[in-house]
Design a protein around this motif. Structure first.
Motif, PDB file in Angstrom:
ATOM      1  N   ASP A 240       0.820  -1.208   0.000  1.00 40.12           N
ATOM      2  CA  ASP A 240       0.000   0.000   0.000  1.00 40.12           C
ATOM      3  C   ASP A 240       0.860   1.266   0.000  1.00 40.12           C
ATOM      4  O   ASP A 240       0.393   2.334  -0.406  1.00 40.12           O
ATOM      5  CB  ASP A 240      -0.934   0.003   1.210  1.00 40.12           C
ATOM      6  N   ALA A 241       2.084   1.161   0.473  1.00 39.45           N
ATOM      7  CA  ALA A 241       3.042   2.273   0.451  1.00 39.45           C
ATOM      8  C   ALA A 241       4.414   1.679   0.158  1.00 39.45           C
ATOM      9  O   ALA A 241       5.276   1.609   1.041  1.00 39.45           O
ATOM     10  CB  ALA A 241       3.039   3.019   1.776  1.00 39.45           C
ATOM     11  N   PRO A 242       4.625   1.228  -1.064  1.00 42.65           N
ATOM     12  CA  PRO A 242       5.847   0.483  -1.375  1.00 42.65           C
ATOM     13  C   PRO A 242       7.106   1.332  -1.264  1.00 42.65           C
ATOM     14  O   PRO A 242       7.094   2.534  -1.555  1.00 42.65           O
ATOM     15  CB  PRO A 242       5.617   0.028  -2.827  1.00 42.65           C
ATOM     16  N   PRO A 243       8.200   0.704  -0.860  1.00 36.38           N
ATOM     17  CA  PRO A 243       9.476   1.419  -0.788  1.00 36.38           C
ATOM     18  C   PRO A 243      10.057   1.631  -2.176  1.00 36.38           C
ATOM     19  O   PRO A 243       9.626   1.006  -3.148  1.00 36.38           O
ATOM     20  CB  PRO A 243      10.354   0.456   0.025  1.00 36.38           C
ATOM     21  N   THR A 244      11.033   2.512  -2.282  1.00 34.48           N
ATOM     22  CA  THR A 244      11.755   2.673  -3.537  1.00 34.48           C
ATOM     23  C   THR A 244      12.694   1.482  -3.705  1.00 34.48           C
ATOM     24  O   THR A 244      12.914   0.702  -2.774  1.00 34.48           O
ATOM     25  CB  THR A 244      12.581   3.958  -3.533  1.00 34.48           C
ATOM     26  N   LEU A 245      13.237   1.328  -4.908  1.00 33.86           N
ATOM     27  CA  LEU A 245      14.201   0.242  -5.133  1.00 33.86           C
ATOM     28  C   LEU A 245      15.393   0.376  -4.190  1.00 33.86           C
ATOM     29  O   LEU A 245      15.881  -0.622  -3.649  1.00 33.86           O
ATOM     30  CB  LEU A 245      14.672   0.261  -6.582  1.00 33.86           C
ATOM     31  N   GLN A 246      15.847   1.601  -4.009  1.00 36.28           N
ATOM     32  CA  GLN A 246      16.990   1.821  -3.129  1.00 36.28           C
ATOM     33  C   GLN A 246      16.667   1.419  -1.699  1.00 36.28           C
ATOM     34  O   GLN A 246      17.459   0.755  -1.024  1.00 36.28           O
ATOM     35  CB  GLN A 246      17.411   3.288  -3.176  1.00 36.28           C
ATOM     36  N   GLN A 247      15.481   1.806  -1.222  1.00 35.10           N
ATOM     37  CA  GLN A 247      15.070   1.454   0.139  1.00 35.10           C
ATOM     38  C   GLN A 247      14.902  -0.054   0.296  1.00 35.10           C
ATOM     39  O   GLN A 247      15.333  -0.635   1.291  1.00 35.10           O
ATOM     40  CB  GLN A 247      13.755   2.165   0.481  1.00 35.10           C
ATOM     41  N   LEU A 248      14.280  -0.695  -0.702  1.00 37.11           N
ATOM     42  CA  LEU A 248      14.057  -2.136  -0.625  1.00 37.11           C
ATOM     43  C   LEU A 248      15.378  -2.900  -0.640  1.00 37.11           C
ATOM     44  O   LEU A 248      15.559  -3.872   0.105  1.00 37.11           O
ATOM     45  CB  LEU A 248      13.177  -2.580  -1.797  1.00 37.11           C
ATOM     46  N   ALA A 249      16.305  -2.461  -1.478  1.00 39.43           N
ATOM     47  CA  ALA A 249      17.623  -3.101  -1.523  1.00 39.43           C
ATOM     48  C   ALA A 249      18.326  -2.978  -0.182  1.00 39.43           C
ATOM     49  O   ALA A 249      18.926  -3.942   0.322  1.00 39.43           O
ATOM     50  CB  ALA A 249      18.466  -2.467  -2.627  1.00 39.43           C
ATOM     51  N   ARG A 250      18.236  -1.794   0.416  1.00 43.41           N
ATOM     52  CA  ARG A 250      18.888  -1.581   1.710  1.00 43.41           C
ATOM     53  C   ARG A 250      18.260  -2.457   2.789  1.00 43.41           C
ATOM     54  O   ARG A 250      18.961  -3.032   3.625  1.00 43.41           O
ATOM     55  CB  ARG A 250      18.797  -0.100   2.103  1.00 43.41           C
ATOM     56  N   LEU A 251      16.940  -2.578   2.769  1.00 40.93           N
ATOM     57  CA  LEU A 251      16.252  -3.406   3.769  1.00 40.93           C
ATOM     58  C   LEU A 251      16.651  -4.876   3.673  1.00 40.93           C
ATOM     59  O   LEU A 251      16.598  -5.608   4.659  1.00 40.93           O
ATOM     60  CB  LEU A 251      14.738  -3.272   3.589  1.00 40.93           C
ATOM     61  N   CYS A 252      17.037  -5.311   2.467  1.00 42.20           N
ATOM     62  CA  CYS A 252      17.374  -6.723   2.244  1.00 42.20           C
ATOM     63  C   CYS A 252      18.883  -6.956   2.145  1.00 42.20           C
ATOM     64  O   CYS A 252      19.322  -8.032   1.732  1.00 42.20           O
ATOM     65  CB  CYS A 252      16.675  -7.228   0.986  1.00 42.20           C
ATOM     66  N   THR A 254      21.187  -5.828   0.136  1.00 39.23           N
ATOM     67  CA  THR A 254      21.729  -6.073  -1.202  1.00 39.23           C
ATOM     68  C   THR A 254      21.823  -4.734  -1.922  1.00 39.23           C
ATOM     69  O   THR A 254      21.626  -3.677  -1.317  1.00 39.23           O
ATOM     70  CB  THR A 254      20.858  -7.076  -1.981  1.00 39.23           C
ATOM     71  N   ASN A 255      22.157  -4.751  -3.201  1.00 37.52           N
ATOM     72  CA  ASN A 255      22.234  -3.506  -3.957  1.00 37.52           C
ATOM     73  C   ASN A 255      21.143  -3.482  -5.028  1.00 37.52           C
ATOM     74  O   ASN A 255      20.515  -4.511  -5.321  1.00 37.52           O
ATOM     75  CB  ASN A 255      23.623  -3.329  -4.584  1.00 37.52           C
ATOM     76  N   GLU A 256      20.920  -2.303  -5.611  1.00 40.96           N
ATOM     77  CA  GLU A 256      19.836  -2.150  -6.580  1.00 40.96           C
ATOM     78  C   GLU A 256      20.033  -3.041  -7.806  1.00 40.96           C
ATOM     79  O   GLU A 256      19.072  -3.616  -8.322  1.00 40.96           O
ATOM     80  CB  GLU A 256      19.731  -0.691  -7.036  1.00 40.96           C
ATOM     81  N   TYR A 257      21.263  -3.137  -8.280  1.00 41.65           N
ATOM     82  CA  TYR A 257      21.531  -3.951  -9.460  1.00 41.65           C
ATOM     83  C   TYR A 257      21.138  -5.406  -9.226  1.00 41.65           C
ATOM     84  O   TYR A 257      20.440  -6.015 -10.036  1.00 41.65           O
ATOM     85  CB  TYR A 257      23.014  -3.863  -9.826  1.00 41.65           C
ATOM     86  N   LYS A 258      21.583  -5.951  -8.091  1.00 42.70           N
ATOM     87  CA  LYS A 258      21.280  -7.346  -7.808  1.00 42.70           C
ATOM     88  C   LYS A 258      19.789  -7.530  -7.522  1.00 42.70           C
ATOM     89  O   LYS A 258      19.193  -8.555  -7.889  1.00 42.70           O
ATOM     90  CB  LYS A 258      22.119  -7.840  -6.638  1.00 42.70           C
ATOM     91  N   LEU A 259      19.167  -6.535  -6.887  1.00 40.37           N
ATOM     92  CA  LEU A 259      17.735  -6.607  -6.613  1.00 40.37           C
ATOM     93  C   LEU A 259      16.942  -6.640  -7.911  1.00 40.37           C
ATOM     94  O   LEU A 259      16.091  -7.510  -8.118  1.00 40.37           O
ATOM     95  CB  LEU A 259      17.293  -5.412  -5.765  1.00 40.37           C
ATOM     96  N   LYS A 260      17.218  -5.701  -8.834  1.00 33.27           N
ATOM     97  CA  LYS A 260      16.451  -5.620 -10.088  1.00 33.27           C
ATOM     98  C   LYS A 260      16.655  -6.858 -10.960  1.00 33.27           C
ATOM     99  O   LYS A 260      15.697  -7.456 -11.445  1.00 33.27           O
ATOM    100  CB  LYS A 260      16.854  -4.362 -10.858  1.00 33.27           C
ATOM    101  N   ASN A 261      17.909  -7.237 -11.150  1.00 33.26           N
ATOM    102  CA  ASN A 261      18.194  -8.362 -12.027  1.00 33.26           C
ATOM    103  C   ASN A 261      17.877  -9.704 -11.378  1.00 33.26           C
ATOM    104  O   ASN A 261      17.450 -10.648 -12.057  1.00 33.26           O
ATOM    105  CB  ASN A 261      19.651  -8.312 -12.475  1.00 33.26           C
ATOM    106  N   GLY A 262      18.077  -9.806 -10.066  1.00 30.41           N
ATOM    107  CA  GLY A 262      17.732 -11.043  -9.356  1.00 30.41           C
ATOM    108  C   GLY A 262      16.232 -11.260  -9.319  1.00 30.41           C
ATOM    109  O   GLY A 262      15.744 -12.390  -9.446  1.00 30.41           O
TER     110      GLY A 262
END
Length: 326
Positions: A240-252, A254-262
């Motif tokens: 309902d209030a999704p994080p940005t890619l940068q925020q989601l990567a940080r929470l997990c 990892t980095n944005e590149y690995k998050l998007k491609n993974g």
């Protein structure tokens, strides 16, 4: 053999399709329990049946163990995971196989048990083609050499699964799957058209699964896949209030590149493309099972503009929300 470790009489049998008659339109069923909602649609054309099951699990249901059942149907299966993550175990296989979104296989397992588990909350959708054994042999026996002799395995009642977990459903396969539900011919040409499309889908599968070229993966380190699965769970919890890619990567961690491609590698979709599909599936369930207006459902699923919602819905399912409700 492993399947003799548990007698068939102790397991429920898959009911099969003998009761299903040929109709112009798919047969639909609703699945409703306290923890699971879903829909099942089936279509029969001659000796071929197709089915699509879509199940939605509550957030509190981390893992759902499906009922183990006995496969006694003489059919060759083509399985496609359209959404979600399924883990399957067959008695002839040494290990469980993860059926992540985008996974597909060709399988024959008559006389063996199987068990399906659905990993994680959210929507799980699987599309299956079942071709009667005798019809598969009629069509494929002349081409046995080109098909690595799988017809010999079927004649010997030897189970097999043809798959490569890294090879995903292609756009061409998705288009063929969608076309199988559409009634484009009537009369004697109807079944011929349907069978032709199924064979084309089978050939696309076979061609891809025989491609031995290495598939590049960004998820190389131990724990990389777990981080992407964790990202998906967080995304669903925060939809309902999704994080940005940068925020989601940080929470997990990892980095944005690995998050998007993974994410694309495991779920065959972008991060926010996946989230949009989840929201549209929720909307579809609300349209079919509540009396809420389309505008209310659009708002519930995060769409401020009902027109934007209708356009996104039609792009995904080929029909507008209003037509679905009728």
């Amino acid at each position: 053999m492993q399947n003799n470790q548990q007698p068939a009489s102790s397991l429920p049998e898959f009911p099969g399709f003998d009761w299903l008659t040929e109709t112009d339109k798919p047969v639909h069923f609703d699945i409703k329990t306290r923890e699971v909602n879903g829909q099942l649609r089936l279509l029969k054309r001659g000796d071929i049946h197709i089915s699509e099951g879509s199940l939605s699990f509550g957030a509190g249901l981390a893992t759902h163990a499906g009922v183990k059942h006995w496969n006694n149907l003489p059919v060759v299966e083509m399985n496609f995971v359209m959404q979600g993550n399924i883990v399957q175990r067959n008695s002839f296989m040494k290990e469980e196989v993860p059926f992540a979104q985008g996974y597909h296989n060709i399988m024959y397992n008559q006389g063996h048990w199987e068990q399906n588990r659905f990993y994680g909350a959210g929507v799980h959708c699987n599309f299956t083609v079942n071709i009667a054994k005798h019809r598969f042999m009629e069509l494929m026996l002349p081409h046995s050499a080109a098909l690595d002799g799988i017809t010999d395995n079927i004649l010997a009642n030897k189970p097999f699964v043809k798959h490569q977990t890294a090879k995903k459903i292609t756009p061409a396969m998705s288009c063929l799957i969608a076309s199988l539900w559409q009634q484009q011919y009537i009369g004697p040409l109807r079944n011929l058209h349907f069978e032709t499309k199924v064979l084309e889908l089978l050939l696309l599968q076979w061609n891809q699964l025989n491609d031995t070229a290495p598939v590049y993966s960004v998820l190389k380190q131990p724990g990389d896949k777990d981080k992407i699965y964790a990202a998906r769970e967080l995304l669903l919890q925060m939809k309902d209030a999704p994080p940005t890619l940068q925020q989601l990567a940080r929470l997990c961690y990892t980095n944005e590149y690995k998050l998007k491609n993974g994410f694309k590698e495991l779920f065959n979709d972008t991060v926010f493309g996946y989230l949009n599909t989840v929201k549209l599936e929720e909307a579809k369930t609300l349209i079919q099972n509540t009396h809420k207006s389309i505008a209310e459902i659009a708002a519930d699923c995060g769409y401020a503009n009902p027109q934007h919602f209708s356009r996104a819905f039609k792009k995904k399912y080929g029909i507008t929300p209003g037509v679905l409700r009728k």
